[in-house]
Each structure stands twice: as C-alpha cells, then as structure tokens.
Design a protein around this motif. Structure first.
Motif, PDB file in Angstrom:
ATOM      1  N   LEU A 417       0.812  -1.211   0.000  1.00 12.40           N
ATOM      2  CA  LEU A 417       0.000   0.000   0.000  1.00 12.40           C
ATOM      3  C   LEU A 417       0.846   1.262   0.000  1.00 12.40           C
ATOM      4  O   LEU A 417       0.521   2.236  -0.690  1.00 12.40           O
ATOM      5  N   GLU A 418       1.954   1.277   0.741  1.00 13.79           N
ATOM      6  CA  GLU A 418       2.758   2.497   0.784  1.00 13.79           C
ATOM      7  C   GLU A 418       3.393   2.793  -0.564  1.00 13.79           C
ATOM      8  O   GLU A 418       3.543   3.953  -0.946  1.00 13.79           O
ATOM      9  N   PHE A 419       3.732   1.764  -1.342  1.00 11.59           N
ATOM     10  CA  PHE A 419       4.275   1.999  -2.678  1.00 11.59           C
ATOM     11  C   PHE A 419       3.198   2.609  -3.583  1.00 11.59           C
ATOM     12  O   PHE A 419       3.452   3.576  -4.313  1.00 11.59           O
ATOM     13  N   ILE A 420       1.998   2.051  -3.551  1.00 14.29           N
ATOM     14  CA  ILE A 420       0.922   2.548  -4.412  1.00 14.29           C
ATOM     15  C   ILE A 420       0.566   3.984  -4.038  1.00 14.29           C
ATOM     16  O   ILE A 420       0.292   4.816  -4.909  1.00 14.29           O
ATOM     17  N   LEU A 421       0.577   4.301  -2.754  1.00 15.47           N
ATOM     18  CA  LEU A 421       0.298   5.676  -2.333  1.00 15.47           C
ATOM     19  C   LEU A 421       1.329   6.647  -2.890  1.00 15.47           C
ATOM     20  O   LEU A 421       0.997   7.770  -3.276  1.00 15.47           O
ATOM     21  N   ILE A 455     -13.944   7.445  11.460  1.00 14.82           N
ATOM     22  CA  ILE A 455     -12.742   8.118  11.954  1.00 14.82           C
ATOM     23  C   ILE A 455     -12.373   9.246  11.003  1.00 14.82           C
ATOM     24  O   ILE A 455     -12.739   9.236   9.825  1.00 14.82           O
ATOM     25  N   SER A 456     -11.633  10.216  11.501  1.00  9.60           N
ATOM     26  CA  SER A 456     -11.254  11.370  10.695  1.00  9.60           C
ATOM     27  C   SER A 456     -10.089  11.025   9.778  1.00  9.60           C
ATOM     28  O   SER A 456      -9.423   9.994   9.930  1.00  9.60           O
ATOM     29  N   TYR A 457      -9.849  11.914   8.827  1.00  8.80           N
ATOM     30  CA  TYR A 457      -8.702  11.752   7.926  1.00  8.80           C
ATOM     31  C   TYR A 457      -7.398  11.719   8.714  1.00  8.80           C
ATOM     32  O   TYR A 457      -6.514  10.897   8.448  1.00  8.80           O
ATOM     33  N   GLU A 458      -7.241  12.600   9.693  1.00  9.97           N
ATOM     34  CA  GLU A 458      -6.021  12.649  10.493  1.00  9.97           C
ATOM     35  C   GLU A 458      -5.810  11.345  11.265  1.00  9.97           C
ATOM     36  O   GLU A 458      -4.681  10.832  11.347  1.00  9.97           O
ATOM     37  N   GLN A 459      -6.880  10.791  11.817  1.00  8.00           N
ATOM     38  CA  GLN A 459      -6.776   9.513  12.514  1.00  8.00           C
ATOM     39  C   GLN A 459      -6.392   8.390  11.556  1.00  8.00           C
ATOM     40  O   GLN A 459      -5.594   7.507  11.884  1.00  8.00           O
ATOM     41  N   LEU A 460      -6.957   8.438  10.362  1.00  9.29           N
ATOM     42  CA  LEU A 460      -6.680   7.398   9.370  1.00  9.29           C
ATOM     43  C   LEU A 460      -5.210   7.382   8.978  1.00  9.29           C
ATOM     44  O   LEU A 460      -4.590   6.319   8.899  1.00  9.29           O
ATOM     45  N   VAL A 461      -4.638   8.556   8.719  1.00 10.84           N
ATOM     46  CA  VAL A 461      -3.241   8.620   8.291  1.00 10.84           C
ATOM     47  C   VAL A 461      -2.323   8.083   9.382  1.00 10.84           C
ATOM     48  O   VAL A 461      -1.370   7.327   9.116  1.00 10.84           O
ATOM     49  N   ARG A 462      -2.574   8.455  10.629  1.00  8.64           N
ATOM     50  CA  ARG A 462      -1.771   7.922  11.733  1.00  8.64           C
ATOM     51  C   ARG A 462      -1.887   6.391  11.799  1.00  8.64           C
ATOM     52  O   ARG A 462      -0.885   5.674  11.942  1.00  8.64           O
ATOM     53  N   SER A 463      -3.114   5.902  11.701  1.00  6.48           N
ATOM     54  CA  SER A 463      -3.341   4.458  11.781  1.00  6.48           C
ATOM     55  C   SER A 463      -2.623   3.727  10.650  1.00  6.48           C
ATOM     56  O   SER A 463      -2.083   2.628  10.854  1.00  6.48           O
ATOM     57  N   PHE A 464      -2.603   4.330   9.472  1.00  8.15           N
ATOM     58  CA  PHE A 464      -1.925   3.705   8.341  1.00  8.15           C
ATOM     59  C   PHE A 464      -0.424   3.558   8.607  1.00  8.15           C
ATOM     60  O   PHE A 464       0.167   2.507   8.348  1.00  8.15           O
ATOM     61  N   VAL A 465       0.213   4.608   9.136  1.00  4.89           N
ATOM     62  CA  VAL A 465       1.648   4.542   9.399  1.00  4.89           C
ATOM     63  C   VAL A 465       1.961   3.448  10.409  1.00  4.89           C
ATOM     64  O   VAL A 465       2.856   2.613  10.208  1.00  4.89           O
ATOM     65  N   PRO A 491       1.209  14.917  12.338  1.00  2.36           N
ATOM     66  CA  PRO A 491       2.627  14.920  12.691  1.00  2.36           C
ATOM     67  C   PRO A 491       3.478  14.889  11.428  1.00  2.36           C
ATOM     68  O   PRO A 491       3.001  14.526  10.348  1.00  2.36           O
ATOM     69  N   SER A 492       4.739  15.249  11.547  1.00  2.00           N
ATOM     70  CA  SER A 492       5.605  15.336  10.365  1.00  2.00           C
ATOM     71  C   SER A 492       5.858  13.978   9.740  1.00  2.00           C
ATOM     72  O   SER A 492       6.194  13.890   8.560  1.00  2.00           O
ATOM     73  N   TRP A 493       5.714  12.889  10.515  1.00  2.00           N
ATOM     74  CA  TRP A 493       5.985  11.554   9.983  1.00  2.00           C
ATOM     75  C   TRP A 493       4.798  10.964   9.229  1.00  2.00           C
ATOM     76  O   TRP A 493       4.897   9.872   8.663  1.00  2.00           O
ATOM     77  N   ALA A 494       3.681  11.660   9.187  1.00  2.00           N
ATOM     78  CA  ALA A 494       2.503  11.167   8.466  1.00  2.00           C
ATOM     79  C   ALA A 494       2.575  11.592   7.002  1.00  2.00           C
ATOM     80  O   ALA A 494       2.939  12.725   6.702  1.00  2.00           O
ATOM     81  N   PRO A 495       2.257  10.712   6.076  1.00  2.00           N
ATOM     82  CA  PRO A 495       2.276  11.084   4.658  1.00  2.00           C
ATOM     83  C   PRO A 495       1.207  12.121   4.350  1.00  2.00           C
ATOM     84  O   PRO A 495       0.117  12.098   4.920  1.00  2.00           O
TER      85      PRO A 495
END
Length: 719
Positions: A417-421, A455-465, A491-495
């Motif tokens: 998934l991270e490659f496709i993103l 869940i919110s977009y911000e929560q989703l991105v954190r959960s993905f990482v 956070p800065s580490w979130a895509p």
C-alpha cells in the motif's frame, strides 16, 4: 443527433391556427399550440433514453429549433384553449383518446407528424404513427398535413405552406411557447443555492439516488448548469456536446483499430530476440518504436492522436476510484501482455472491447519506457508520434498516468500500500479518506486496514503509518520527498495524501531505488520503535525510533564551486570527484527499465563533459554535428542525473559527506539512519530531543550499512 432532432420536430410542428391571408407581415403569423395535434415524446421519456440519446441534449435541441422558427418571423404562442392544455407531450403508452378529446372544438389549418415518429425504430412508434394519421383524417379532415423531410427541417415544413413575403431577420417573431411547455413536465422542485428550481420528476429522482447521505457531491447536470433561458448559451453547449461526441468517437475508433492490430502482431512486438524482431532492417532507418511499428504495417503517424490524448485528459480519469475499476480483472497488469480480458469500455455513444483498450495502453507504456521516441539526425532532434501530439497539448494527460500507475502498481507481484500511495498522489477524491481506502483492494497488504468512515482523515493517516510499520517491520513508510510542511493536525511523519503535484505525472524521485532493494542504509537491523505496541489501540503523535547520527547539513553552495574545491583522490571522510559524480546519479545507470548498480566507470568522463571540463572525444561520432555528438555522448549520465535530482537538492554534511536530499532540506538539519529504514532520513531539530521529519536522502558511502556495525545507536523522537 437523429432522435434528438426528430423529437424536437414533434414538439414544434403542432397545430397551426387559422390566420388572415396573405402571409405578408413578420411577427403576424401565429403558430399556436392551442392543443396537441402532433403527438410528441417528452425529452425525458424512456423511449428517448432507451435509444441512446441524452434527454438534456434533446431538450436543448427542441429549444434551438423553436428559436429558429421565431427568428424566421413566426410567433410561437402558448395560449391556452378554454377547455384543454396548451401542449401535451405524450408517450405511446398513453391512450389516443387523450389526443382525440383535445382535437374537438377547433378549426385547424394544419396538423403535423414529425420525423421522429415516422422514422422511429420501435414497434410502439410505428403503431402510434398509424393511429395519429387515422385520427387526423377522422377529426380534422380539412387541415393541411405537415411533414418534414429530415429530423431538422421543421421550419421548412412551416414555410412551405405558410410562407412570409419578406425577410424577417430584423423583425423576428415572439417565443411565448417554451415556458408553457416547461410547465407540463417540469413538476418537481429542488433547491439550488436555497432557491426553488423546477426540474423533471425523473431528474429529481436521479439526483436523490446520486447524492451522498453524509457529504456533498459535485455533479454537472445540463438542465441545471446550462441557462435554459439563454438560447446563445444553449446553442454553444449543444455544439460542445456534439464536438465532444465526435472526438470521443474518433478516439474509440483508434483504440479499436490499433488494439486489434497490436493483438494480431503480439509476437513481433513482444517477442524475444529470436522472434520476428530480427527482421527489422539495420540500415539506420529504424530509430524509434514508431518506425518499427510503421515498418510492421500499421500507419501509426497518420492516426488521430490529439483525439486520444484529449480523451485521456478527461477529468473522469483523475479520480482515484477509477484506478480500482480499471484494475479489476485486467490482464494489462499481468506478466502476459497478450492476455485477453472481457468487458467493454464505454465512452459517450462509442465503445471498445476491454482487450482493445488494454493492448493500446500497454503499447503506449512500452513506447515511453523504451526511450526510443525521438528522431535524430544532423541538427534535428524531433519527437515522433504519438508523443509529438502529446507535447502540443496540455502535457502529461491523467489517463496516461493512470495506465502507468496500473502497470507499475499491480501484476503477478502485487505492490504494498505504501508503494501505491507514493505513485498516486496526483489522483483526486472528494473525501480525502478515499485517497487511501480506494487503493486497499489493489495492495498486497490491503488487509491491514479496513474502510472506516467514522474516523477522521487525520486519525486514518496515523493508523496507516502504525499499521504499515507493524506489517512490514520496517520504516519504509516514512520515505518520500516532502514538498511542504505537514498540514495542521498531522505529525511530520505522516504522509501528506492531500498534496498534488503541480504537474499531473509520476514524480520518480528516489522511488525506483527504494523499490529495488539495492540500498540498505540500516543494513539488516530490525525496526526499533518503543512507542509502537501491538496492544495499543490509540496512535500517539510522536514516533520514537532508534538510529545513528550521520552528520549535520552544511550551507549549500553552487555545484560548480563545490566541484572545484574537491581533492583529486579520496581522503578519510572527504569526497573526491569520483564520489561527486556517483552521488549525482545515485551511483546508478537509470537508462534501463532495471537500473544498473553501481554506475559504469565511463560516467566519469561523461560527467566531466557535462560540467564543461572536457570536450567530447574526437573519435566519437565524428561525422555528426557538435550538438548531436555532445547530446549522444553524455546522454546516459545526463538522464541518470536528471532522474536522481528530480525535485531534490544536493547536500553536504559538516564532516564532508555528500548526498541527494529532500526538497525542503536546509542548513542545520541532521542526517540520520533509523534502524529498519533503507535510506537515510533528514530531520529538523525542534525543541529538546525532538525532531520533525523533512524527507529521505541518499548519502554516498553509507548506503549499505557501513555505519551500522557495532553501533547501538540513540533514540530520536519525531513529532
């Protein structure tokens, strides 16, 4: 638009009331729709749509023809008869008694039957034609029966029997008709910007089905978005619809023709070296893939490529959900480019077999990847078709980018998934969460998340990482070239899934290197993230990782000045000219589909020619011009350097190490190697013991775990 004009005539050639003769004055001849004596289908009748026509186009065409009649000097009046409606648009499902009842009590001068009923291709319309003529003979035997000879000659039918003596260009008639017509079928009410707006009942029903329950949705609806009271705008929009349809037809015809040809000549195109490719002439006449295809028999250059590129530019192909739709059961994405798939690609009124579309797309990707798209000779350097036409347009169309994404992100070895993103930042979604959810079905590790709109977009991105780190036991998810500071709330580490490249295309950056596994800056260390606990259900705002410090970034200086002060040979922790040029190309040859590592030794001389410290060797292509000799000699190093430096910056640490860093790197940033990350990372100090992630980096001499052995490292808290 055959049916559109046919239905239009049915509406316009209605009953013509008796008027004084002779017909001499402009604006004095009334075409009165006192009642219906020409049964017409409403624009939104099912028989309209079932024969493949757009009701909105039919509606607009009806207005256009009415406007032409008014311009000619005839009045279209919507006066009501004391006992009946002004106009009745009725389908064949309605009983003829409706028409018979309304034919009572008026002495009619003319009655009409339009081309749409006479030329209809259904039994229902044929039976209705017989019934209408029989009713006219019975109820109004003295009226003139009016026929048009084509779908768009309603005005001709009127003028032939009721001519005007003078040109009425400056004294047109009056259009008092269509507003009456609207009231008969625009009976539903919706709100447009909090204002009541009447629409057809089936449109209102369709809007209810299309709307989202929890968020806005943007739609284009002709009946709403086009000013129905502005005949100029209507005509302009109808013309655009026709032009778009014609262009779509041309593009789909090219897809059908070329797709079949590619399938039939698959062995010659995709075959091994021992196949038919050996038959290509070696006299220098074949410089591009287009030359080869023309030689094999397909006239590639004479095709309507602008039509295909404009089809690929349609906004529909910018939507991220379309990737999943096109990827479903698509052999284009398998290891066998000759495989077939079932299904149809529909665009407007045209269609092509799915396998035809697939074959055209894989051919275009192959042609681009080959690098053989330019004719050279003498002082010429000209792009060949089909990409010459592409350069004349808007650039890289999203449809072509989507094909590249599909071929690069799926297949027998599915990507994570991270490659496709990383490959799809340019595609759009109304809901930002869909930038990730829409790709779950394509990813090999798509089961690590589930679509959850609570869940919110911000929560989703954190959960993905966090899920990605757990699943892969690596920090690959942190890699990437960030173009802006992290948006508020992340956070800065979130895509940054919401960032869109200014140009619609695939930004290579370090992505190809990241995928081939050649570089392992952290060696085979396991990721150490104490803040990550498999039992934890919440995702913290910080990422605490173990790693080692490589160095602090120095002030940037011009590459040429930096090159001048380099020593000829390496010294401990110092860069030589050899290190310099290897850094500029990430120590690789990027001119092949599979990059070659380390970079070949002849890049050393090529880089000196690029920077102007040497001339092209006299024995290299002596018969050619200086421009071409230079271009051809430095091509491989120049192309490799361009790939490595795309939207990147050259960096140097204070202890003399050099590399290629992220776009936003600046003086004072630190370069680190975090355990479990294949590349170095650039961090920016923020407060005591905390850092913000700036992006990934290549640092020459440390990319194979050289600094990791026997070092326990330290903790870096990334916020």
């Amino acid at each position: 638009m055959f049916l559109a004009k046919s239905i239009m005539f049915l509406g316009v050639i209605g009953s013509i009331a008796k008027a004084s003769s002779p017909w001499t004055q402009c604006g004095k001849v009334d075409i009165i729709f006192t009642l219906i004596t020409d049964s017409g289908l409403p624009p939104y009748h099912p028989l309209v749509t079932s024969q493949g026509f757009d009701p909105a186009v039919v509606d607009a065409a009806l207005r256009e023809d009415a406007a032409n009649i008014v311009k000619a000097g005839y009045n279209l009046r919507g006066e009501l008869h004391p006992s009946v409606s002004a106009i009745v648009l009725m389908g064949p499902e309605q009983n003829m008694s409706v028409l018979a009842e309304q034919a009572q009590g008026v002495s009619w001068t003319g009655t009409g039957v339009g081309f749409g009923v006479r030329g209809g291709h259904t039994p229902e319309l044929t039976v209705r034609l017989e019934d209408i003529i029989e009713l006219y003979r019975e109820r109004v035997p003295g009226a003139q029966l009016l026929f048009d000879y084509s779908p768009s000659t309603g005005l001709w039918a009127i003028e032939r029997h009721f001519p005007l003596a003078s040109n009425c260009t400056g004294s047109p008639g009056k259009d008092l008709w269509y507003s009456q017509l609207q009231s008969l079928f625009l009976k539903a009410v919706i709100l447009v910007d909090d204002t009541e707006f009447k629409v057809a009942p089936n449109l209102e029903s369709g809007l209810r089905r299309l709307r989202y329950a929890d968020r806005p949705r943007f739609l284009w609806v002709d009946a709403i978005c086009i000013n129905q009271d502005d005949s100029v705008e209507q005509g302009s929009q109808v013309q655009k619809m026709n032009e778009a349809a014609d262009e779509s037809d041309a593009a789909m015809e090219l897809i059908r023709t070329l797709g079949d040809w590619v399938r039939e000549h698959a062995d010659a195109i995709w075959g091994d070296d021992d196949d038919d490719n050996d038959e290509l002439p070696d006299d220098g006449s074949i410089q591009t893939v287009t030359d080869a295809i023309e030689w094999l028999g397909f006239p590639l250059r004479s095709q309507n490529w602008p039509a295909l590129w404009r089809l690929f530019e349609r906004p529909y192909l910018t939507r991220v959900w379309i990737i999943q739709e096109l990827a479903a059961n698509c052999p284009l994405l398998s290891d066998d480019p000759t495989a077939l798939s079932s299904g149809l690609i529909l665009w407007g009124t045209s269609q092509a077999e799915r396998h035809q579309y697939n074959h055209v797309c894989i051919l275009l990707v192959f042609m681009m990847a080959s690098g053989k798209t330019v004719h050279t000779g003498g002082n010429t350097h000209e792009m060949d078709e089909p990409f010459r036409s592409l350069l004349r347009g808007t650039g890289h169309p999203p449809g072509l980018t989507m094909v590249q994404v599909l071929t690069g992100c799926t297949g027998s070895a599915r990507r994570d998934l991270e490659f496709i993103l990383r490959a799809t930042p340019m595609f759009k979604a109304t809901d930002p969460r869909d930038k990730l959810y829409s790709l779950l079905g394509l990813a090999a590790d798509g089961d690590m998340l589930r679509a959850d709109y609570t869940i919110s977009y911000e929560q989703l991105v954190r959960s993905f990482v966090w899920a990605s780190i757990r699943k892969s036991n690596s920090l690959r998810v942190l890699l990437g070239n960030r173009y802006r500071e992290a948006p508020s709330g992340l956070p800065s580490w979130a895509p940054d899934l919401l960032y869109k490249d200014p140009e619609f295309g695939i930004n290579r950056g370090l992505t190809p290197v990241m995928d081939n596994g050649f570089f392992q800056a952290a060696g085979f260390t396991r990721v150490v993230v104490p803040s990550l606990d498999a039992r934890t259900t919440t995702t913290p705002d910080y990422l605490s990782c173990r790693g080692i410090l490589v160095g602090e970034k120095e002030v940037f200086e011009a590459l040429r000045d930096f090159y001048h002060r380099l020593p000829a040979q390496s010294a401990p922790n110092k860069s030589s000219k050899d290190t310099f040029w290897r850094t500029l190309c990430l120590d690789g040859d990027w001119c092949e589909l599979n990059p070659v590592f380390p970079a070949p030794a002849d890049f050393a001389q090529q880089h000196r020619v690029v920077f102007g410290y040497e001339s092209v060797p006299a024995e290299f292509m002596p018969q050619e011009t200086e421009n071409r000799r230079h271009r051809e000699f430095v091509h491989r190093f120049g192309a490799s350097m361009s790939a490595a430096l795309s939207n990147r910056t050259f960096i140097e640490t204070k202890d003399g190490r050099v590399g290629i860093g992220p776009y936003l790197a600046q003086e004072g940033d630190v370069v680190v190697i975090l355990f479990g990350a294949p590349f170095c990372l650039v961090l920016r100090p923020e407060g005591v013991g905390q850092y913000r992630l700036v992006g990934d980096a290549y640092v020459h001499g440390v990319m194979h775990g050289e600094l990791i052995e026997s070092r326990s490292g330290q903790m870096f808290d990334i916020v």
